[in-house]
Design a protein around this motif. Structure first.
Motif, PDB file in Angstrom:
ATOM      1  N   GLU A 162      -2.828  -0.233  -4.687  1.00 23.01           N
ATOM      2  CA  GLU A 162      -2.206  -0.779  -3.188  1.00 23.01           C
ATOM      3  C   GLU A 162      -1.228   0.338  -2.925  1.00 23.01           C
ATOM      4  O   GLU A 162      -1.247   0.570  -1.743  1.00 23.01           O
ATOM      5  CB  GLU A 162      -1.814  -2.266  -3.291  1.00 23.01           C
ATOM      6  CG  GLU A 162      -2.767  -3.277  -3.730  1.00 23.01           C
ATOM      7  CD  GLU A 162      -3.557  -3.268  -2.313  1.00 23.01           C
ATOM      8  OE1 GLU A 162      -3.218  -3.375  -1.213  1.00 23.01           O
ATOM      9  OE2 GLU A 162      -4.940  -3.380  -2.525  1.00 23.01           O
ATOM     10  N   ILE A 163      -0.197   0.713  -3.916  1.00 25.81           N
ATOM     11  CA  ILE A 163       0.563   1.802  -3.357  1.00 25.81           C
ATOM     12  C   ILE A 163      -0.144   2.932  -2.745  1.00 25.81           C
ATOM     13  O   ILE A 163       0.336   3.571  -1.734  1.00 25.81           O
ATOM     14  CB  ILE A 163       1.466   2.182  -4.622  1.00 25.81           C
ATOM     15  CG1 ILE A 163       2.312   0.936  -4.950  1.00 25.81           C
ATOM     16  CG2 ILE A 163       2.581   3.270  -4.485  1.00 25.81           C
ATOM     17  CD1 ILE A 163       3.295   0.819  -6.141  1.00 25.81           C
ATOM     18  N   GLN A 164      -1.054   3.462  -3.594  1.00 27.80           N
ATOM     19  CA  GLN A 164      -2.086   4.700  -3.140  1.00 27.80           C
ATOM     20  C   GLN A 164      -2.737   4.473  -1.975  1.00 27.80           C
ATOM     21  O   GLN A 164      -2.557   5.334  -0.997  1.00 27.80           O
ATOM     22  CB  GLN A 164      -2.972   4.856  -4.195  1.00 27.80           C
ATOM     23  CG  GLN A 164      -3.885   6.188  -4.075  1.00 27.80           C
ATOM     24  CD  GLN A 164      -2.823   7.554  -3.863  1.00 27.80           C
ATOM     25  OE1 GLN A 164      -2.141   7.606  -4.770  1.00 27.80           O
ATOM     26  NE2 GLN A 164      -3.095   8.142  -2.781  1.00 27.80           N
ATOM     27  N   ALA A 165      -3.175   3.230  -1.699  1.00 28.56           N
ATOM     28  CA  ALA A 165      -3.892   2.990  -0.182  1.00 28.56           C
ATOM     29  C   ALA A 165      -2.829   3.094   0.677  1.00 28.56           C
ATOM     30  O   ALA A 165      -3.265   3.651   1.758  1.00 28.56           O
ATOM     31  CB  ALA A 165      -4.487   1.580  -0.428  1.00 28.56           C
ATOM     32  N   GLY A 166      -1.859   2.288   0.487  1.00 26.82           N
ATOM     33  CA  GLY A 166      -0.667   2.402   1.447  1.00 26.82           C
ATOM     34  C   GLY A 166      -0.104   3.806   1.797  1.00 26.82           C
ATOM     35  O   GLY A 166       0.137   4.166   3.210  1.00 26.82           O
ATOM     36  N   GLN A 167       0.034   4.825   0.703  1.00 28.56           N
ATOM     37  CA  GLN A 167       0.380   6.146   1.040  1.00 28.56           C
ATOM     38  C   GLN A 167      -0.429   6.952   1.661  1.00 28.56           C
ATOM     39  O   GLN A 167      -0.495   7.853   2.700  1.00 28.56           O
ATOM     40  CB  GLN A 167       0.629   6.733  -0.394  1.00 28.56           C
ATOM     41  CG  GLN A 167       1.103   7.963  -0.124  1.00 28.56           C
ATOM     42  CD  GLN A 167       2.534   8.203   0.422  1.00 28.56           C
ATOM     43  OE1 GLN A 167       3.630   7.704  -0.171  1.00 28.56           O
ATOM     44  NE2 GLN A 167       2.622   8.915   1.250  1.00 28.56           N
ATOM     45  N   SER A 168      -1.886   6.760   1.547  1.00 28.70           N
ATOM     46  CA  SER A 168      -2.924   7.347   2.160  1.00 28.70           C
ATOM     47  C   SER A 168      -3.151   6.947   3.719  1.00 28.70           C
ATOM     48  O   SER A 168      -3.178   7.670   4.556  1.00 28.70           O
ATOM     49  CB  SER A 168      -4.343   6.753   1.508  1.00 28.70           C
ATOM     50  OG  SER A 168      -4.484   7.285   0.254  1.00 28.70           O
ATOM     51  N   GLU A 169      -2.824   5.603   4.056  1.00 28.37           N
ATOM     52  CA  GLU A 169      -2.682   5.180   5.259  1.00 28.37           C
ATOM     53  C   GLU A 169      -1.401   5.904   6.043  1.00 28.37           C
ATOM     54  O   GLU A 169      -1.522   6.222   7.185  1.00 28.37           O
ATOM     55  CB  GLU A 169      -2.514   3.563   5.328  1.00 28.37           C
ATOM     56  CG  GLU A 169      -3.406   2.720   5.105  1.00 28.37           C
ATOM     57  CD  GLU A 169      -3.282   1.206   5.252  1.00 28.37           C
ATOM     58  OE1 GLU A 169      -2.253   1.094   6.193  1.00 28.37           O
ATOM     59  OE2 GLU A 169      -3.954   0.521   4.531  1.00 28.37           O
ATOM     60  N   LEU A 170      -0.339   6.000   5.243  1.00 25.73           N
ATOM     61  CA  LEU A 170       0.775   7.081   6.159  1.00 25.73           C
ATOM     62  C   LEU A 170       0.395   8.111   6.171  1.00 25.73           C
ATOM     63  O   LEU A 170       0.756   8.809   7.437  1.00 25.73           O
ATOM     64  CB  LEU A 170       1.946   6.565   5.164  1.00 25.73           C
ATOM     65  CG  LEU A 170       2.805   5.464   5.138  1.00 25.73           C
ATOM     66  CD1 LEU A 170       3.856   5.487   4.006  1.00 25.73           C
ATOM     67  CD2 LEU A 170       3.308   5.176   6.486  1.00 25.73           C
ATOM     68  N   ASP A 171      -0.129   8.760   5.227  1.00 20.80           N
ATOM     69  CA  ASP A 171      -0.911  10.205   5.317  1.00 20.80           C
ATOM     70  C   ASP A 171      -1.716  10.387   6.559  1.00 20.80           C
ATOM     71  O   ASP A 171      -1.962  11.446   7.185  1.00 20.80           O
ATOM     72  CB  ASP A 171      -1.382  10.749   4.402  1.00 20.80           C
ATOM     73  CG  ASP A 171      -0.058  10.824   2.992  1.00 20.80           C
ATOM     74  OD1 ASP A 171       1.001  10.972   3.335  1.00 20.80           O
ATOM     75  OD2 ASP A 171      -0.730  10.958   1.959  1.00 20.80           O
ATOM     76  N   ALA A 172      -2.460   9.356   6.803  1.00 19.72           N
ATOM     77  CA  ALA A 172      -3.769   9.551   7.615  1.00 19.72           C
ATOM     78  C   ALA A 172      -3.390   9.318   8.993  1.00 19.72           C
ATOM     79  O   ALA A 172      -4.123   9.667   9.888  1.00 19.72           O
ATOM     80  CB  ALA A 172      -4.898   8.224   7.282  1.00 19.72           C
ATOM     81  N   GLY A 173      -2.283   8.675   9.482  1.00 18.70           N
ATOM     82  CA  GLY A 173      -2.185   8.423  10.837  1.00 18.70           C
ATOM     83  C   GLY A 173      -0.800   8.039  11.206  1.00 18.70           C
ATOM     84  O   GLY A 173       0.340   8.168  10.475  1.00 18.70           O
TER      85      GLY A 173
END
Length: 85
Positions: free
Chosen positions: A49-60
Protein backbone atom coordinates in the motif's frame (compact mmCIF):
# COMPACT_ATOMS: atom_id res chain seq x y z
CA UNK A 1 6.07 -28.41 3.05
CA UNK A 2 7.29 -26.80 6.23
CA UNK A 3 10.76 -25.71 7.25
CA UNK A 4 12.39 -25.28 10.63
CA UNK A 5 13.25 -21.82 11.94
CA UNK A 6 15.01 -21.20 15.22
CA UNK A 7 14.22 -17.92 17.03
CA UNK A 8 15.01 -16.35 20.36
CA UNK A 9 12.26 -14.79 22.45
CA UNK A 10 12.38 -13.24 25.88
CA UNK A 11 11.42 -15.30 28.91
CA UNK A 12 8.19 -13.41 29.56
CA UNK A 13 6.93 -13.97 26.01
CA UNK A 14 7.91 -17.63 26.23
CA UNK A 15 5.93 -18.01 29.46
CA UNK A 16 2.90 -16.37 27.87
CA UNK A 17 3.26 -18.59 24.78
CA UNK A 18 3.42 -21.68 27.01
CA UNK A 19 0.20 -20.65 28.74
CA UNK A 20 -1.53 -19.89 25.46
CA UNK A 21 -0.46 -23.25 24.03
CA UNK A 22 -1.88 -25.08 27.06
CA UNK A 23 -5.15 -23.11 26.99
CA UNK A 24 -5.68 -23.58 23.27
CA UNK A 25 -4.42 -27.17 23.21
CA UNK A 26 -2.00 -26.24 20.43
CA UNK A 27 1.75 -26.63 20.11
CA UNK A 28 3.89 -23.56 20.73
CA UNK A 29 5.42 -24.04 17.29
CA UNK A 30 1.95 -23.98 15.69
CA UNK A 31 1.05 -20.75 17.48
CA UNK A 32 4.39 -19.16 16.61
CA UNK A 33 4.05 -20.16 12.94
CA UNK A 34 0.52 -18.73 12.80
CA UNK A 35 1.69 -15.48 14.40
CA UNK A 36 4.61 -15.14 11.99
CA UNK A 37 2.37 -15.86 8.98
CA UNK A 38 -0.12 -13.20 10.12
CA UNK A 39 2.70 -10.70 10.69
CA UNK A 40 4.24 -11.35 7.27
CA UNK A 41 0.86 -10.97 5.56
CA UNK A 42 0.19 -7.69 7.37
CA UNK A 43 3.64 -6.28 6.60
CA UNK A 44 3.41 -7.30 2.93
CA UNK A 45 0.04 -5.57 2.64
CA UNK A 46 1.26 -2.43 4.37
CA UNK A 47 4.42 -2.16 2.26
CA UNK A 48 2.44 -2.79 -0.95
CA UNK A 49 0.00 0.00 0.00
CA UNK A 50 2.86 2.38 0.75
CA UNK A 51 4.45 1.54 -2.61
CA UNK A 52 1.11 2.02 -4.41
CA UNK A 53 0.68 5.41 -2.74
CA UNK A 54 4.20 6.44 -3.68
CA UNK A 55 3.57 5.35 -7.27
CA UNK A 56 0.37 7.44 -7.36
CA UNK A 57 2.32 10.47 -6.13
CA UNK A 58 5.04 9.90 -8.70
CA UNK A 59 2.53 9.44 -11.52
CA UNK A 60 0.48 12.55 -11.31
CA UNK A 61 -0.94 15.59 -9.66
CA UNK A 62 -1.64 15.66 -5.97
CA UNK A 63 -2.90 18.08 -3.37
CA UNK A 64 -0.08 19.59 -1.36
CA UNK A 65 0.06 19.67 2.42
CA UNK A 66 -0.16 23.48 2.33
CA UNK A 67 -3.34 23.39 0.23
CA UNK A 68 -5.01 20.93 2.59
CA UNK A 69 -3.83 22.88 5.64
CA UNK A 70 -5.29 26.16 4.31
CA UNK A 71 -8.53 24.40 3.49
CA UNK A 72 -8.84 22.85 6.96
CA UNK A 73 -8.06 26.15 8.68
CA UNK A 74 -10.92 27.76 6.76
CA UNK A 75 -13.52 25.34 8.14
CA UNK A 76 -16.28 26.97 10.15
CA UNK A 77 -15.27 30.46 9.12
CA UNK A 78 -16.81 32.88 6.69
CA UNK A 79 -15.42 32.26 3.22
CA UNK A 80 -14.66 28.58 3.77
CA UNK A 81 -12.42 27.40 0.96
CA UNK A 82 -13.50 24.77 -1.57
CA UNK A 83 -12.03 21.30 -1.37
CA UNK A 84 -8.56 21.43 -2.96
CA UNK A 85 -8.10 19.29 -6.06
Amino acid sequence: MSETLSIRIDAATNTRLDALARQSNRAKSFLAAEAIAAYVESEEWQLAEIQAGQSELDAGPFVSHDQVSRWLKSWGKGGELKVPR
